[in-house]
Design a protein around this motif. Structure first.
Motif, PDB file in Angstrom:
ATOM      1  N   LEU A 222      -6.527  -2.483   0.486  1.00 55.18           N
ATOM      2  CA  LEU A 222      -5.148  -2.755   0.864  1.00 55.18           C
ATOM      3  C   LEU A 222      -4.856  -2.189   2.254  1.00 55.18           C
ATOM      4  O   LEU A 222      -4.153  -2.802   3.044  1.00 55.18           O
ATOM      5  CB  LEU A 222      -4.178  -2.167  -0.162  1.00 55.18           C
ATOM      6  CG  LEU A 222      -4.131  -2.888  -1.497  1.00 55.18           C
ATOM      7  CD1 LEU A 222      -3.386  -2.056  -2.529  1.00 55.18           C
ATOM      8  CD2 LEU A 222      -3.494  -4.252  -1.349  1.00 55.18           C
ATOM      9  N   ALA A 223      -5.430  -1.026   2.529  1.00 53.52           N
ATOM     10  CA  ALA A 223      -5.218  -0.393   3.835  1.00 53.52           C
ATOM     11  C   ALA A 223      -5.870  -1.190   4.957  1.00 53.52           C
ATOM     12  O   ALA A 223      -5.335  -1.303   6.048  1.00 53.52           O
ATOM     13  CB  ALA A 223      -5.750   1.033   3.828  1.00 53.52           C
TER      14      ALA A 223
ATOM     15  N   TYR B  16      -2.922  -1.495 -12.276  1.00 54.65           N
ATOM     16  CA  TYR B  16      -2.641  -0.286 -11.499  1.00 54.65           C
ATOM     17  C   TYR B  16      -1.207   0.172 -11.775  1.00 54.65           C
ATOM     18  O   TYR B  16      -0.961   1.350 -12.051  1.00 54.65           O
ATOM     19  CB  TYR B  16      -2.846  -0.567 -10.016  1.00 54.65           C
ATOM     20  CG  TYR B  16      -2.853   0.668  -9.139  1.00 54.65           C
ATOM     21  CD1 TYR B  16      -4.042   1.182  -8.647  1.00 54.65           C
ATOM     22  CD2 TYR B  16      -1.683   1.314  -8.791  1.00 54.65           C
ATOM     23  CE1 TYR B  16      -4.061   2.298  -7.831  1.00 54.65           C
ATOM     24  CE2 TYR B  16      -1.687   2.435  -7.983  1.00 54.65           C
ATOM     25  CZ  TYR B  16      -2.870   2.925  -7.508  1.00 54.65           C
ATOM     26  OH  TYR B  16      -2.883   4.044  -6.703  1.00 54.65           O
TER      27      TYR B  16
ATOM     28  N   VAL C 250     -10.858   2.291  -7.891  1.00 53.20           N
ATOM     29  CA  VAL C 250      -9.488   2.551  -7.442  1.00 53.20           C
ATOM     30  C   VAL C 250      -9.501   2.895  -5.953  1.00 53.20           C
ATOM     31  O   VAL C 250      -8.645   2.434  -5.195  1.00 53.20           O
ATOM     32  CB  VAL C 250      -8.825   3.667  -8.277  1.00 53.20           C
ATOM     33  CG1 VAL C 250      -7.475   4.058  -7.696  1.00 53.20           C
ATOM     34  CG2 VAL C 250      -8.665   3.204  -9.727  1.00 53.20           C
TER      35      VAL C 250
ATOM     36  N   GLU D 289      -7.452   0.785  -3.081  1.00 49.40           N
ATOM     37  CA  GLU D 289      -6.524   1.376  -2.120  1.00 49.40           C
ATOM     38  C   GLU D 289      -7.003   1.170  -0.686  1.00 49.40           C
ATOM     39  O   GLU D 289      -6.210   0.850   0.190  1.00 49.40           O
ATOM     40  CB  GLU D 289      -6.310   2.858  -2.422  1.00 49.40           C
ATOM     41  CG  GLU D 289      -5.527   3.077  -3.709  1.00 49.40           C
ATOM     42  CD  GLU D 289      -5.333   4.534  -4.060  1.00 49.40           C
ATOM     43  OE1 GLU D 289      -5.834   5.431  -3.336  1.00 49.40           O
ATOM     44  OE2 GLU D 289      -4.662   4.803  -5.085  1.00 49.40           O
ATOM     45  N   SER D 290      -8.299   1.321  -0.457  1.00 44.00           N
ATOM     46  CA  SER D 290      -8.797   1.151   0.916  1.00 44.00           C
ATOM     47  C   SER D 290      -8.781  -0.321   1.329  1.00 44.00           C
ATOM     48  O   SER D 290      -8.568  -0.637   2.500  1.00 44.00           O
ATOM     49  CB  SER D 290     -10.182   1.757   1.096  1.00 44.00           C
ATOM     50  OG  SER D 290     -11.152   1.039   0.374  1.00 44.00           O
TER      51      SER D 290
ATOM     52  N   ARG E  11       1.705   6.700  -6.863  1.00 40.39           N
ATOM     53  CA  ARG E  11       0.643   7.558  -7.410  1.00 40.39           C
ATOM     54  C   ARG E  11       0.946   9.024  -7.119  1.00 40.39           C
ATOM     55  O   ARG E  11       0.800   9.887  -7.983  1.00 40.39           O
ATOM     56  CB  ARG E  11      -0.726   7.152  -6.852  1.00 40.39           C
ATOM     57  CG  ARG E  11      -1.860   7.986  -7.448  1.00 40.39           C
ATOM     58  CD  ARG E  11      -3.216   7.377  -7.226  1.00 40.39           C
ATOM     59  NE  ARG E  11      -3.642   7.296  -5.860  1.00 40.39           N
ATOM     60  CZ  ARG E  11      -4.153   8.321  -5.147  1.00 40.39           C
ATOM     61  NH1 ARG E  11      -4.244   9.520  -5.681  1.00 40.39           N
ATOM     62  NH2 ARG E  11      -4.547   8.130  -3.907  1.00 40.39           N
TER      63      ARG E  11
ATOM     64  N   LEU F  45       0.839  -1.200   0.000  1.00 46.22           N
ATOM     65  CA  LEU F  45       0.000   0.000   0.000  1.00 46.22           C
ATOM     66  C   LEU F  45       0.871   1.245   0.000  1.00 46.22           C
ATOM     67  O   LEU F  45       0.627   2.183  -0.773  1.00 46.22           O
ATOM     68  CB  LEU F  45      -0.943   0.007   1.200  1.00 46.22           C
ATOM     69  CG  LEU F  45      -1.770   1.287   1.358  1.00 46.22           C
ATOM     70  CD1 LEU F  45      -2.718   1.465   0.173  1.00 46.22           C
ATOM     71  CD2 LEU F  45      -2.536   1.269   2.664  1.00 46.22           C
TER      72      LEU F  45
ATOM     73  N   ILE G 194       2.261   1.724  -3.449  1.00 42.81           N
ATOM     74  CA  ILE G 194       1.241   2.152  -4.410  1.00 42.81           C
ATOM     75  C   ILE G 194       0.918   3.635  -4.236  1.00 42.81           C
ATOM     76  O   ILE G 194       0.889   4.400  -5.199  1.00 42.81           O
ATOM     77  CB  ILE G 194      -0.034   1.287  -4.258  1.00 42.81           C
ATOM     78  CG1 ILE G 194       0.201  -0.064  -4.936  1.00 42.81           C
ATOM     79  CG2 ILE G 194      -1.269   1.973  -4.818  1.00 42.81           C
ATOM     80  CD1 ILE G 194      -0.918  -1.051  -4.738  1.00 42.81           C
ATOM     81  N   LEU G 195       0.676   4.041  -2.994  1.00 43.52           N
ATOM     82  CA  LEU G 195       0.321   5.438  -2.742  1.00 43.52           C
ATOM     83  C   LEU G 195       1.480   6.377  -3.057  1.00 43.52           C
ATOM     84  O   LEU G 195       1.279   7.458  -3.620  1.00 43.52           O
ATOM     85  CB  LEU G 195      -0.156   5.617  -1.303  1.00 43.52           C
ATOM     86  CG  LEU G 195      -1.440   4.868  -0.940  1.00 43.52           C
ATOM     87  CD1 LEU G 195      -1.793   5.089   0.523  1.00 43.52           C
ATOM     88  CD2 LEU G 195      -2.596   5.275  -1.836  1.00 43.52           C
TER      89      LEU G 195
ATOM     90  N   GLN H 264      -6.915   9.410  -8.153  1.00 43.45           N
ATOM     91  CA  GLN H 264      -7.555   8.107  -8.315  1.00 43.45           C
ATOM     92  C   GLN H 264      -8.358   8.077  -9.615  1.00 43.45           C
ATOM     93  O   GLN H 264      -8.378   7.060 -10.301  1.00 43.45           O
ATOM     94  CB  GLN H 264      -8.458   7.811  -7.120  1.00 43.45           C
ATOM     95  CG  GLN H 264      -7.703   7.498  -5.860  1.00 43.45           C
ATOM     96  CD  GLN H 264      -8.612   7.252  -4.674  1.00 43.45           C
ATOM     97  OE1 GLN H 264      -9.761   7.670  -4.640  1.00 43.45           O
ATOM     98  NE2 GLN H 264      -8.084   6.564  -3.659  1.00 43.45           N
TER      99      GLN H 264
END
Length: 99
Positions: free
Chosen positions: A71-72, A86, A64, A68-69, A43, A36, A39-40, A50
Motif C-alpha cells: 500500500l505504501a 485486515y 501483513v 502494508e508495504s 493498527r 494506508l 490502516i496504520l 503486525q
C-alpha cells in the motif's frame, strides 16, 4: 545529430514543474495513501503488532508486512477481501463509496 533521450526520472522531474501536473499528482497520492494512513492509524490505535493482526487474519506476519508495504509503495492493490480481513482483525469494517 539526435537529441539525447531523457531518463524516466528526468522526465518526471520536468513534468512536475507544471503546476497542474503537480496538483494532480498530489491529489492522487492523498487518495491512494489515505487508506494506508487509515490502516496504520487503526493498527496503532488498537495497539496491535503486525504479528497479532496476522494471527487474527489467519496468516503470517510477513503477509501483513507485505500488505502494508504494498500500500505504501502503490505497486500492488490488495483485494477487497484482504482489506476486509485486515479490518475485521482490528474490529472494524471496510466501507467503500462511490462519490
Amino acid at each position: 545529430m539526435t537529441k539525447p533521450q531523457m531518463t524516466h526520472d528526468q522526465m518526471v522531474k520536468k513534468m512536475l514543474k507544471n503546476p497542474e501536473v503537480n496538483r494532480e499528482v498530489d491529489r492522487l497520492n492523498k487518495e491512494e495513501f489515505g487508506i494506508l494512513d487509515q490502516i496504520l492509524a487503526a493498527r496503532k490505535a488498537a495497539g496491535l503488532t503486525q504479528a497479532q493482526i496476522a494471527e487474527r487474519m489467519g496468516t503470517k506476519a510477513p503477509s501483513v508486512a507485505r500488505l502494508e508495504s504494498s500500500l505504501a509503495s502503490g505497486k500492488h492493490s490488495p483485494s477487497l477481501s484482504t482489506l476486509r480481513k485486515y479490518a475485521q482483525a482490528l474490529g472494524k469494517r471496510v466501507e467503500l463509496r462511490l462519490v
